[in-house]
Design an enzyme around this catalytic site. Structure first.
Site, PDB file in Angstrom:
ATOM      1  CE  LYS A  13       0.855   2.395   2.484  1.00  9.42           C
ATOM      2  NZ  LYS A  13       1.319   2.909   1.311  1.00  9.42           N
ATOM      3  NE  ARG A  88      -2.558   8.023   2.628  1.00  9.36           N
ATOM      4  CZ  ARG A  88      -2.607   7.024   1.919  1.00  9.36           C
ATOM      5  NH1 ARG A  88      -3.606   5.755   2.397  1.00  9.36           N
ATOM      6  NH2 ARG A  88      -2.111   6.559   0.671  1.00  9.36           N
ATOM      7  NE  ARG A 127       0.251   0.841  -7.647  1.00  4.40           N
ATOM      8  CZ  ARG A 127       0.162   1.195  -6.312  1.00  4.40           C
ATOM      9  NH1 ARG A 127      -0.063   0.577  -5.310  1.00  4.40           N
ATOM     10  NH2 ARG A 127      -0.014   2.764  -6.467  1.00  4.40           N
ATOM     11  NE  ARG A 160      -3.658   3.544  -7.190  1.00  6.67           N
ATOM     12  CZ  ARG A 160      -3.317   3.283  -5.970  1.00  6.67           C
ATOM     13  NH1 ARG A 160      -3.392   1.943  -5.383  1.00  6.67           N
ATOM     14  NH2 ARG A 160      -3.059   4.210  -5.173  1.00  6.67           N
ATOM     15  NE  ARG A 171      -0.460   8.048  -4.569  1.00  3.76           N
ATOM     16  CZ  ARG A 171      -0.301   6.763  -4.961  1.00  3.76           C
ATOM     17  NH1 ARG A 171      -0.330   6.831  -6.163  1.00  3.76           N
ATOM     18  NH2 ARG A 171      -0.502   5.757  -4.205  1.00  3.76           N
TER      19      ARG A 171
HETATM   20  P1  AP5 Z   1       1.871  -1.884  -3.275  1.00  5.38           P
HETATM   21  O1  AP5 Z   1       1.926  -3.024  -2.416  1.00  5.38           O
HETATM   22  O2  AP5 Z   1       0.865  -1.610  -4.237  1.00  5.38           O
HETATM   23  O3  AP5 Z   1       2.331  -0.389  -2.349  1.00  5.38           O
HETATM   24  P2  AP5 Z   1       1.402   0.386  -1.513  1.00  5.38           P
HETATM   25  O4  AP5 Z   1       2.275   0.606  -0.494  1.00  5.38           O
HETATM   26  O5  AP5 Z   1       0.145  -0.372  -1.201  1.00  5.38           O
HETATM   27  O6  AP5 Z   1       0.971   1.584  -2.402  1.00  5.38           O
HETATM   28  P3  AP5 Z   1      -0.283   2.244  -2.492  1.00  5.38           P
HETATM   29  O7  AP5 Z   1      -0.060   3.333  -3.708  1.00  5.38           O
HETATM   30  O8  AP5 Z   1      -1.651   1.546  -2.857  1.00  5.38           O
HETATM   31  O9  AP5 Z   1      -0.423   3.224  -1.419  1.00  5.38           O
HETATM   32  P4  AP5 Z   1      -1.277   4.706  -1.145  1.00  5.38           P
HETATM   33  O10 AP5 Z   1      -0.961   4.732   0.564  1.00  5.38           O
HETATM   34  O11 AP5 Z   1      -0.415   5.650  -1.701  1.00  5.38           O
HETATM   35  O12 AP5 Z   1      -2.401   4.307  -1.718  1.00  5.38           O
HETATM   36  P5  AP5 Z   1      -3.817   4.059  -1.253  1.00  5.38           P
HETATM   37  O13 AP5 Z   1      -4.314   3.246  -2.157  1.00  5.38           O
HETATM   38  O14 AP5 Z   1      -3.830   3.801   0.245  1.00  5.38           O
HETATM   39  O15 AP5 Z   1       3.330  -1.801  -4.170  1.00  5.38           O
HETATM   40  C1  AP5 Z   1       3.516  -1.010  -4.963  1.00  5.38           C
HETATM   41  C2  AP5 Z   1       4.246  -1.603  -6.224  1.00  5.38           C
HETATM   42  O16 AP5 Z   1       5.271  -2.075  -5.871  1.00  5.38           O
HETATM   43  C3  AP5 Z   1       3.334  -2.905  -6.953  1.00  5.38           C
HETATM   44  O17 AP5 Z   1       3.501  -2.835  -8.251  1.00  5.38           O
HETATM   45  C4  AP5 Z   1       3.926  -4.033  -6.179  1.00  5.38           C
HETATM   46  O18 AP5 Z   1       3.898  -5.131  -6.988  1.00  5.38           O
HETATM   47  C5  AP5 Z   1       5.472  -3.679  -6.030  1.00  5.38           C
HETATM   48  N1  AP5 Z   1       6.052  -4.104  -4.987  1.00  5.38           N
HETATM   49  C6  AP5 Z   1       5.749  -4.377  -3.694  1.00  5.38           C
HETATM   50  N2  AP5 Z   1       6.738  -4.717  -2.956  1.00  5.38           N
HETATM   51  C7  AP5 Z   1       7.751  -4.866  -3.741  1.00  5.38           C
HETATM   52  C8  AP5 Z   1       9.019  -5.410  -3.300  1.00  5.38           C
HETATM   53  N3  AP5 Z   1       9.318  -5.708  -2.158  1.00  5.38           N
HETATM   54  N4  AP5 Z   1       9.870  -5.521  -4.265  1.00  5.38           N
HETATM   55  C9  AP5 Z   1       9.542  -4.827  -5.528  1.00  5.38           C
HETATM   56  N5  AP5 Z   1       8.555  -4.395  -5.808  1.00  5.38           N
HETATM   57  C10 AP5 Z   1       7.341  -4.522  -4.848  1.00  5.38           C
HETATM   58  O19 AP5 Z   1      -4.346   5.519  -1.578  1.00  5.38           O
HETATM   59  C11 AP5 Z   1      -4.904   6.097  -2.385  1.00  5.38           C
HETATM   60  C12 AP5 Z   1      -5.363   7.522  -2.248  1.00  5.38           C
HETATM   61  O20 AP5 Z   1      -6.630   7.445  -1.554  1.00  5.38           O
HETATM   62  C13 AP5 Z   1      -4.461   8.408  -1.545  1.00  5.38           C
HETATM   63  O21 AP5 Z   1      -3.549   9.132  -2.223  1.00  5.38           O
HETATM   64  C14 AP5 Z   1      -5.548   9.161  -0.839  1.00  5.38           C
HETATM   65  O22 AP5 Z   1      -6.129  10.505  -1.790  1.00  5.38           O
HETATM   66  C15 AP5 Z   1      -6.859   8.360  -0.488  1.00  5.38           C
HETATM   67  N6  AP5 Z   1      -6.533   7.958   0.768  1.00  5.38           N
HETATM   68  C16 AP5 Z   1      -6.441   6.388   1.008  1.00  5.38           C
HETATM   69  N7  AP5 Z   1      -6.499   6.313   2.334  1.00  5.38           N
HETATM   70  C17 AP5 Z   1      -6.639   7.535   2.809  1.00  5.38           C
HETATM   71  C18 AP5 Z   1      -6.931   7.965   4.255  1.00  5.38           C
HETATM   72  N8  AP5 Z   1      -6.853   7.130   5.355  1.00  5.38           N
HETATM   73  N9  AP5 Z   1      -7.069   9.286   4.466  1.00  5.38           N
HETATM   74  C19 AP5 Z   1      -6.965   9.961   3.394  1.00  5.38           C
HETATM   75  N10 AP5 Z   1      -6.964   9.845   2.242  1.00  5.38           N
HETATM   76  C20 AP5 Z   1      -6.804   8.475   1.987  1.00  5.38           C
END
Ligand code: AP5
Length: 214
Positions: A13, A88, A127, A160, A171
């Site tokens: 994402k 979310r 990552r 991370r 997660r």
């Molecule tokens: P990446 O693009 O980083 O994936 P992502 O979907 O953004 O993953 P996140 O881990 O950031 O999502 P998340 O939703 O768990 O975490 P967030 O930070 O929002 O890609 C992943 C890896 O794959 C990278 O290394 C990339 O290079 C690689 N990649 C990408 N596309 C690829 C492809 N096509 N082929 C191969 N490789 C690829 O949230 C973290 C925490 O914050 C949550 O757990 C929660 O505790 C809190 N939080 C955040 N938002 C909320 C909310 N709205 N409500 C409650 N808690 C929240």
């Protein structure tokens, strides 16, 4: 254009949101990045968020919704935004709808980036995230020019805390229980589109642009 990126943790994402923000000249709003910046700066919000994030749980809705809705008031949101990691939960999605309805607006697209769980675990262990600017890389699929150093700002890269395999598993189960129901929520509103997130990053991007339009 107002876009929501849906998908499991690690589905890509953030990677796609970054590229879409650039293409459509709209801000990329990542709640995860906002929380990580608050943790880094030692704010009260950061201290609260950290206790949830470190175990792979969601930060409570009441700490998230106002934060995002306030962000919409910034001038750079005038032409829309790409939301990454928000909403979310169903209550967050309903709160978003209510906030937009007050100003006579709606979300245009919800894009679900689909990747099976087994691929997610592999992606997360590779990552790397920049401690300076938060840029995201992958040791195999999107490496930096110099190993361990951010291409954008030259700071060092880390794994991370919440990308450890056990936390990733948690997660994923939180995602299936609390976030996956949003797919049906946006499908019923007729704004859902699904892309295959297992494809190469550029192919995923092109598939999304085909849906959104040039
Ligand atoms: P990446 O693009 O980083 O994936 P992502 O979907 O953004 O993953 P996140 O881990 O950031 O999502 P998340 O939703 O768990 O975490 P967030 O930070 O929002 O890609 C992943 C890896 O794959 C990278 O290394 C990339 O290079 C690689 N990649 C990408 N596309 C690829 C492809 N096509 N082929 C191969 N490789 C690829 O949230 C973290 C925490 O914050 C949550 O757990 C929660 O505790 C809190 N939080 C955040 N938002 C909320 C909310 N709205 N409500 C409650 N808690 C929240």
């Amino acid at each position: 254009m107002k876009i929501i990126m849906l998908g499991a943790p690690g589905a890509g994402k953030g990677t796609q949101a970054e590229k879409l923000a650039e293409k459509y000249s709209i801000p990329h709003i990542s709640t995860g990045d906002i929380f990580r910046a608050n943790i880094k700066n030692g704010t009260e919000l950061g201290k609260k968020a950290k206790t949830y994030m470190n175990v792979g749980a969601l930060v409570p809705d009441d700490l998230v919704v106002d934060l995002v809705v306030d962000r919409f008031k910034d001038p750079d949101c005038a032409n829309g935004y790409v939301l990454d990691g928000f909403p979310r939960t169903i209550p967050q999605a309903e709160a978003l709808d209510a906030a937009l309805m007050e100003i006579g607006e709606t979300v245009d697209f919800a894009i679900n980036v689909e990747v099976p769980d087994e691929k997610i675990i592999n992606r997360m262990s590779g990552r790397r995230t920049c401690v300076g600017c938060g840029a995201t890389y992958h040791i195999k699929y999107n490496p930096t020019k110099v190993e361990g150093i951010c291409d954008n700002c030259g700071e060092k890269l880390i794994l991370r805390d919440d990308d450890m395999p056990e936390t990733v598993k948690n997660r994923l189960s939180v995602y299936h229980a609390q976030t996956q129901p949003l797919i049906d929520f946006y499908n019923k509103k007729d704004i859902l589109a699904v892309v295959d997130g297992t494809k190469d990053m550029d192919d995923v991007f092109n598939a999304i642009v085909n849906i959104l339009g040039e």
